[in-house]
Scaffold this motif. Structure first.
Motif, PDB file in Angstrom:
ATOM      1  N   LEU A 167       0.829  -1.199   0.000  1.00 43.69           N
ATOM      2  CA  LEU A 167       0.000   0.000   0.000  1.00 43.69           C
ATOM      3  C   LEU A 167       0.864   1.250   0.000  1.00 43.69           C
ATOM      4  O   LEU A 167       1.970   1.252   0.525  1.00 43.69           O
ATOM      5  CB  LEU A 167      -0.878   0.032   1.251  1.00 43.69           C
ATOM      6  N   SER A 168       0.319   2.311  -0.564  1.00 39.34           N
ATOM      7  CA  SER A 168       0.935   3.633  -0.420  1.00 39.34           C
ATOM      8  C   SER A 168      -0.170   4.603  -0.028  1.00 39.34           C
ATOM      9  O   SER A 168      -1.292   4.516  -0.513  1.00 39.34           O
ATOM     10  CB  SER A 168       1.627   4.072  -1.709  1.00 39.34           C
ATOM     11  N   LEU A 169       0.164   5.500   0.897  1.00 41.22           N
ATOM     12  CA  LEU A 169      -0.792   6.490   1.386  1.00 41.22           C
ATOM     13  C   LEU A 169      -0.552   7.823   0.693  1.00 41.22           C
ATOM     14  O   LEU A 169       0.530   8.079   0.170  1.00 41.22           O
ATOM     15  CB  LEU A 169      -0.657   6.653   2.898  1.00 41.22           C
ATOM     16  N   LYS A 170      -1.556   8.673   0.729  1.00 40.47           N
ATOM     17  CA  LYS A 170      -1.439   9.987   0.092  1.00 40.47           C
ATOM     18  C   LYS A 170      -0.333  10.835   0.699  1.00 40.47           C
ATOM     19  O   LYS A 170       0.241  11.670   0.024  1.00 40.47           O
ATOM     20  CB  LYS A 170      -2.775  10.748   0.164  1.00 40.47           C
ATOM     21  N   ASP A 171      -0.006  10.611   1.972  1.00 39.93           N
ATOM     22  CA  ASP A 171       1.051  11.403   2.616  1.00 39.93           C
ATOM     23  C   ASP A 171       2.456  10.913   2.276  1.00 39.93           C
ATOM     24  O   ASP A 171       3.439  11.425   2.778  1.00 39.93           O
ATOM     25  CB  ASP A 171       0.858  11.449   4.129  1.00 39.93           C
ATOM     26  N   GLY A 172       2.547   9.905   1.411  1.00 40.55           N
ATOM     27  CA  GLY A 172       3.843   9.401   0.979  1.00 40.55           C
ATOM     28  C   GLY A 172       4.306   8.158   1.709  1.00 40.55           C
ATOM     29  O   GLY A 172       5.265   7.520   1.292  1.00 40.55           O
ATOM     30  N   ALA A 173       3.655   7.795   2.793  1.00 40.00           N
ATOM     31  CA  ALA A 173       4.026   6.587   3.529  1.00 40.00           C
ATOM     32  C   ALA A 173       3.639   5.361   2.718  1.00 40.00           C
ATOM     33  O   ALA A 173       2.699   5.392   1.920  1.00 40.00           O
ATOM     34  CB  ALA A 173       3.330   6.560   4.886  1.00 40.00           C
ATOM     35  N   SER A 174       4.359   4.288   2.920  1.00 39.30           N
ATOM     36  CA  SER A 174       4.028   3.040   2.251  1.00 39.30           C
ATOM     37  C   SER A 174       4.306   1.895   3.198  1.00 39.30           C
ATOM     38  O   SER A 174       5.028   2.042   4.181  1.00 39.30           O
ATOM     39  CB  SER A 174       4.830   2.883   0.958  1.00 39.30           C
ATOM     40  N   GLY A 175       3.717   0.758   2.913  1.00 34.53           N
ATOM     41  CA  GLY A 175       3.923  -0.400   3.765  1.00 34.53           C
ATOM     42  C   GLY A 175       3.269  -1.623   3.185  1.00 34.53           C
ATOM     43  O   GLY A 175       2.607  -1.571   2.140  1.00 34.53           O
ATOM     44  N   THR A 176       3.468  -2.716   3.867  1.00 34.48           N
ATOM     45  CA  THR A 176       2.915  -4.002   3.457  1.00 34.48           C
ATOM     46  C   THR A 176       2.014  -4.509   4.565  1.00 34.48           C
ATOM     47  O   THR A 176       2.393  -4.475   5.741  1.00 34.48           O
ATOM     48  CB  THR A 176       4.048  -5.007   3.194  1.00 34.48           C
ATOM     49  N   VAL A 177       0.831  -4.965   4.197  1.00 32.20           N
ATOM     50  CA  VAL A 177      -0.106  -5.550   5.150  1.00 32.20           C
ATOM     51  C   VAL A 177      -0.520  -6.921   4.631  1.00 32.20           C
ATOM     52  O   VAL A 177      -0.400  -7.212   3.439  1.00 32.20           O
ATOM     53  CB  VAL A 177      -1.349  -4.658   5.378  1.00 32.20           C
ATOM     54  N   TYR A 178      -1.012  -7.747   5.530  1.00 32.41           N
ATOM     55  CA  TYR A 178      -1.431  -9.100   5.188  1.00 32.41           C
ATOM     56  C   TYR A 178      -2.865  -9.297   5.642  1.00 32.41           C
ATOM     57  O   TYR A 178      -3.243  -8.840   6.720  1.00 32.41           O
ATOM     58  CB  TYR A 178      -0.521 -10.127   5.864  1.00 32.41           C
ATOM     59  N   ALA A 179      -3.652 -10.002   4.838  1.00 31.63           N
ATOM     60  CA  ALA A 179      -5.058 -10.233   5.180  1.00 31.63           C
ATOM     61  C   ALA A 179      -5.474 -11.621   4.726  1.00 31.63           C
ATOM     62  O   ALA A 179      -4.880 -12.199   3.803  1.00 31.63           O
ATOM     63  CB  ALA A 179      -5.951  -9.188   4.515  1.00 31.63           C
ATOM     64  N   ASP A 180      -6.527 -12.134   5.361  1.00 34.24           N
ATOM     65  CA  ASP A 180      -7.108 -13.371   4.866  1.00 34.24           C
ATOM     66  C   ASP A 180      -8.241 -13.022   3.910  1.00 34.24           C
ATOM     67  O   ASP A 180      -8.530 -11.843   3.673  1.00 34.24           O
ATOM     68  CB  ASP A 180      -7.573 -14.273   6.013  1.00 34.24           C
ATOM     69  N   ALA A 181      -8.893 -14.024   3.334  1.00 32.64           N
ATOM     70  CA  ALA A 181      -9.928 -13.796   2.327  1.00 32.64           C
ATOM     71  C   ALA A 181     -11.154 -13.090   2.882  1.00 32.64           C
ATOM     72  O   ALA A 181     -11.915 -12.485   2.130  1.00 32.64           O
ATOM     73  CB  ALA A 181     -10.339 -15.124   1.687  1.00 32.64           C
ATOM     74  N   GLU A 182     -11.349 -13.119   4.209  1.00 38.18           N
ATOM     75  CA  GLU A 182     -12.500 -12.466   4.839  1.00 38.18           C
ATOM     76  C   GLU A 182     -12.197 -11.017   5.197  1.00 38.18           C
ATOM     77  O   GLU A 182     -13.034 -10.335   5.761  1.00 38.18           O
ATOM     78  CB  GLU A 182     -12.940 -13.238   6.088  1.00 38.18           C
ATOM     79  N   GLY A 183     -10.997 -10.543   4.911  1.00 35.59           N
ATOM     80  CA  GLY A 183     -10.644  -9.156   5.203  1.00 35.59           C
ATOM     81  C   GLY A 183     -10.118  -8.931   6.603  1.00 35.59           C
ATOM     82  O   GLY A 183     -10.021  -7.804   7.061  1.00 35.59           O
ATOM     83  N   ASN A 184      -9.744  -9.994   7.299  1.00 34.95           N
ATOM     84  CA  ASN A 184      -9.137  -9.896   8.632  1.00 34.95           C
ATOM     85  C   ASN A 184      -7.640  -9.693   8.462  1.00 34.95           C
ATOM     86  O   ASN A 184      -6.999 -10.382   7.672  1.00 34.95           O
ATOM     87  CB  ASN A 184      -9.395 -11.151   9.456  1.00 34.95           C
ATOM     88  N   TRP A 185      -7.067  -8.759   9.215  1.00 34.20           N
ATOM     89  CA  TRP A 185      -5.630  -8.497   9.117  1.00 34.20           C
ATOM     90  C   TRP A 185      -4.859  -9.602   9.814  1.00 34.20           C
ATOM     91  O   TRP A 185      -5.257 -10.109  10.852  1.00 34.20           O
ATOM     92  CB  TRP A 185      -5.300  -7.141   9.730  1.00 34.20           C
ATOM     93  N   ILE A 186      -3.725  -9.945   9.225  1.00 30.87           N
ATOM     94  CA  ILE A 186      -2.843 -10.980   9.754  1.00 30.87           C
ATOM     95  C   ILE A 186      -1.525 -10.302  10.103  1.00 30.87           C
ATOM     96  O   ILE A 186      -0.988  -9.536   9.323  1.00 30.87           O
ATOM     97  CB  ILE A 186      -2.598 -12.088   8.714  1.00 30.87           C
ATOM     98  N   GLU A 187      -0.988 -10.616  11.269  1.00 30.63           N
ATOM     99  CA  GLU A 187       0.298 -10.052  11.683  1.00 30.63           C
ATOM    100  C   GLU A 187       1.387 -11.076  11.428  1.00 30.63           C
ATOM    101  O   GLU A 187       1.195 -12.265  11.659  1.00 30.63           O
ATOM    102  CB  GLU A 187       0.249  -9.712  13.170  1.00 30.63           C
ATOM    103  N   LEU A 188       2.522 -10.602  10.957  1.00 32.57           N
ATOM    104  CA  LEU A 188       3.674 -11.494  10.738  1.00 32.57           C
ATOM    105  C   LEU A 188       4.173 -12.053  12.020  1.00 32.57           C
ATOM    106  O   LEU A 188       4.218 -11.468  13.014  1.00 32.57           O
ATOM    107  CB  LEU A 188       4.812 -10.746  10.071  1.00 32.57           C
TER     108      LEU A 188
END
Length: 101
Positions: free
Chosen positions: A80-101
């Motif tokens: 992902l990249s945000l409008k403020d210039g920040a970027s990052g990587t996120v993980y999710a399952d098929a139901e839209g739940n966030w997964i932490e590394l």
């Protein structure tokens, strides 16, 4: 003297761990039973499940999904990249739940 040095080092390590920058992970709700499996293959962003896209829009309203990846366990890696210039990587399952590394 050794105890004083050891106590100072341990205090510094503890404070450093607490002061780590929490960037895009603040809004992530982690599914406690989820285990992240690697070996992601790149997919088209249009092939993401609606629940994943909805979760991104809800938790990162200014984000753009630059790349999407999927693994055999139907987990998704999103760059992902945000409008403020920040970027990052996120993980999710098929139901839209966030997964932490």
């Amino acid at each position: 003297m050794k105890n004083l040095i050891l106590a100072t080092v341990l205090s510094f390590v503890g404070l450093s761990a607490m002061a780590q920058d929490v960037s895009m992970n603040e809004a992530e709700a982690v599914a406690p039973e989820a285990t992240l499996i690697q070996d992601f293959q790149e997919i088209d962003v249009a092939d993401l499940p609606a629940a994943v896209i909805t979760a991104v829009k809800k938790d990162y309203p200014t984000a753009t999904i630059n790349k999407a990846y999927k693994n055999e366990s139907n987990q998704f890696k999103l760059e992902l990249s945000l409008k403020d210039g920040a970027s990052g990587t996120v993980y999710a399952d098929a139901e839209g739940n966030w997964i932490e590394l």
